[in-house]
Design a protein around this motif. Structure first.
Motif, PDB file in Angstrom:
ATOM      1  N   VAL A  31       0.325  -2.857  15.654  1.00  0.00           N
ATOM      2  CA  VAL A  31       0.835  -1.678  14.959  1.00  0.00           C
ATOM      3  C   VAL A  31       0.017  -1.426  13.702  1.00  0.00           C
ATOM      4  N   GLY A  32       0.030  -0.196  13.239  1.00  0.00           N
ATOM      5  CA  GLY A  32      -0.734   0.164  12.054  1.00  0.00           C
ATOM      6  C   GLY A  32      -0.114  -0.313  10.756  1.00  0.00           C
ATOM      7  N   ASP A  33       1.211  -0.309  10.672  1.00  0.00           N
ATOM      8  CA  ASP A  33       1.885  -0.700   9.432  1.00  0.00           C
ATOM      9  C   ASP A  33       2.401  -2.123   9.565  1.00  0.00           C
ATOM     10  N   ILE A  34       1.731  -3.055   8.895  1.00  0.00           N
ATOM     11  CA  ILE A  34       2.171  -4.460   8.937  1.00  0.00           C
ATOM     12  C   ILE A  34       2.634  -4.929   7.561  1.00  0.00           C
ATOM     13  N   GLY A  35       3.046  -3.953   6.742  1.00  0.00           N
ATOM     14  CA  GLY A  35       3.592  -4.276   5.436  1.00  0.00           C
ATOM     15  C   GLY A  35       2.538  -4.788   4.467  1.00  0.00           C
ATOM     16  N   GLY A  38      -0.950  -5.873   5.472  1.00  0.00           N
ATOM     17  CA  GLY A  38      -1.930  -4.821   5.700  1.00  0.00           C
ATOM     18  C   GLY A  38      -2.670  -4.400   4.448  1.00  0.00           C
ATOM     19  N   GLU A  39      -2.115  -4.712   3.291  1.00  0.00           N
ATOM     20  CA  GLU A  39      -2.772  -4.382   2.027  1.00  0.00           C
ATOM     21  C   GLU A  39      -3.798  -5.422   1.620  1.00  0.00           C
TER      22      GLU A  39
END
Length: 84
Positions: A31-35, A38-39
């Motif tokens: 998924v694109g948003d891994i919290g 992901g940053e």
């Protein structure tokens, strides 16, 4: 996973997309948003983790292959191989 060397380095956009497609085809959706991860995580690190999860699933299901086969016996008596 691909059965061949990949076309692009994993640190490039094309390499990341190539790996995402292979993972998706193998049932591993990234998924694109891994919290927060992901940053701070590199794209290639996230894709490597997904590939490791794919290998772990194959190993748990008894479908992974050892390289070399059979695993090499090291000096400590522990079998050693790369599983995929």
């Amino acid at each position: 996973m691909a059965g061949r060397p990949l076309s692009h380095p994993k640190s490039t956009w094309a390499g990341g997309e190539e790996r995402r497609r292979l993972l998706a085809a193998a049932g591993m959706t990234v998924v694109g948003d891994i919290g927060f991860a992901g940053e701070v995580a590199g794209v290639d690190d996230v894709l490597d983790a997904a590939a490791a999860a794919w290998t772990a699933r194959r190993y748990a299901e008894g479908r992974a292959r050892a390289y070399p086969s059979p695993p090499e016996q090291l000096g400590d008596g522990i079998p050693s191989a790369i599983w995929a």
